[in-house]
Design an enzyme around this catalytic site. Sequence first.
Site, PDB file in Angstrom:
ATOM      1  N   ARG A  46      35.174  39.394  29.951  1.00  0.00           N
ATOM      2  CA  ARG A  46      35.179  38.972  31.350  1.00  0.00           C
ATOM      3  C   ARG A  46      34.518  37.593  31.429  1.00  0.00           C
ATOM      4  O   ARG A  46      33.308  37.480  31.616  1.00  0.00           O
ATOM      5  CB  ARG A  46      34.420  39.990  32.206  1.00  0.00           C
ATOM      6  CG  ARG A  46      34.408  39.689  33.705  1.00  0.00           C
ATOM      7  CD  ARG A  46      33.744  40.831  34.458  1.00  0.00           C
ATOM      8  NE  ARG A  46      33.724  40.598  35.889  1.00  0.00           N
ATOM      9  CZ  ARG A  46      32.779  39.904  36.520  1.00  0.00           C
ATOM     10  NH1 ARG A  46      31.781  39.374  35.860  1.00  0.00           N
ATOM     11  NH2 ARG A  46      32.854  39.750  37.836  1.00  0.00           N
ATOM     12  N   SER A 117      40.178  47.919  39.697  1.00  0.00           N
ATOM     13  CA  SER A 117      38.957  48.183  40.468  1.00  0.00           C
ATOM     14  C   SER A 117      39.335  48.763  41.817  1.00  0.00           C
ATOM     15  O   SER A 117      40.255  48.277  42.472  1.00  0.00           O
ATOM     16  CB  SER A 117      38.175  46.890  40.698  1.00  0.00           C
ATOM     17  OG  SER A 117      37.892  46.265  39.473  1.00  0.00           O
ATOM     18  N   LYS A 146      27.741  40.100  39.705  1.00  0.00           N
ATOM     19  CA  LYS A 146      28.993  39.729  40.383  1.00  0.00           C
ATOM     20  C   LYS A 146      28.638  39.178  41.759  1.00  0.00           C
ATOM     21  O   LYS A 146      28.135  39.910  42.621  1.00  0.00           O
ATOM     22  CB  LYS A 146      29.885  40.966  40.501  1.00  0.00           C
ATOM     23  CG  LYS A 146      31.260  40.703  41.122  1.00  0.00           C
ATOM     24  CD  LYS A 146      32.119  41.961  41.022  1.00  0.00           C
ATOM     25  CE  LYS A 146      33.339  41.926  41.927  1.00  0.00           C
ATOM     26  NZ  LYS A 146      34.390  41.029  41.472  1.00  0.00           N
TER      27      LYS A 146
HETATM   28  N1  TZP Z   1      32.294  44.775  39.380  1.00  0.00           N
HETATM   29  C1  TZP Z   1      31.591  45.499  40.239  1.00  0.00           C
HETATM   30  S1  TZP Z   1      29.937  45.394  39.919  1.00  0.00           S
HETATM   31  C2  TZP Z   1      30.182  44.370  38.596  1.00  0.00           C
HETATM   32  C3  TZP Z   1      31.535  44.138  38.448  1.00  0.00           C
HETATM   33  C4  TZP Z   1      32.153  43.300  37.423  1.00  0.00           C
HETATM   34  C5  TZP Z   1      29.071  43.811  37.797  1.00  0.00           C
HETATM   35  C6  TZP Z   1      28.446  44.815  36.876  1.00  0.00           C
HETATM   36  O1  TZP Z   1      27.402  44.233  36.128  1.00  0.00           O
HETATM   37  P1  TZP Z   1      25.999  44.938  35.885  1.00  0.00           P
HETATM   38  O2  TZP Z   1      25.152  43.868  35.263  1.00  0.00           O
HETATM   39  O3  TZP Z   1      26.251  46.057  34.922  1.00  0.00           O
HETATM   40  O4  TZP Z   1      25.481  45.375  37.210  1.00  0.00           O
END
Ligand code: TZP
Length: 219
Positions: A46, A117, A146
């Site tokens: 990603r 998602s 995010k």
């Molecule tokens: N989509 C929803 S939350 C997120 C994504 C890509 C981020 C998740 O990262 P982390 O550091 O595990 O909270």
Amino acid sequence: MARWNEEEIRRVLSLYFIAGSVNVTRPLDNVLHEVINGGATIFQFREKGEGALKTDQKEQLARRLQKLCRGVGIPFIVNDDVELAVKLNADGLHVGQDDAATEQARQAIGDGLLGVSAHTVNEAKEAVQAGADYLGVGPMYPTTSKDDAESVRGPEFIRTLREAGILVPIVGIGGINISNANDVIKAGADGVSVISALAAEDEPQSVAEQFLKQIKAQS
Ligand code: TZP
Ligand code: MG
């Protein structure tokens, strides 16, 4: 090749590591290697956010990480970038609600593993209808990984999806760490996906081992 088998998907979703170069403070190759040694069952590339690599550099990193995954037999998934997923013949693609339409993504990757998602029951139903193999559901908890994350859904939302008859493989995402992963699995997820709880760790191998131990204890 046929579409992925559902049992196989549930198994590979157990510990889903997601990362790009901006999530780490040392080479992602090294971090991924350690997380794999700790037992990660799938990896998503990603490459997003400020300072993210583009074009050739992005592709070169992706190819190196794909090689690492291939070496140990775990699926290599590309986030968002349909073109890159096709070019690399990645094992799969993950798209969000703002990314490529699920039907188009499915067409582009053929029988590859397709994740979508979902933040509402409707989004989840539509994604399944349109050909998603699994759903990424979150954010489970507050996250700093995010910028445009939706509001926190909590593990209860996975329970809601299951009660609404959505039985496809689900992986929870957002703010998941070794203290709360159990609650996500208990709510009905097949696995947890994690960025910072692994990518920002000094010893990601040991953290991955702890995640996996907990997840396995419940399956
Ligand atoms: N989509 C929803 S939350 C997120 C994504 C890509 C981020 C998740 O990262 P982390 O550091 O595990 O909270
Ligand atoms: Mg996306």
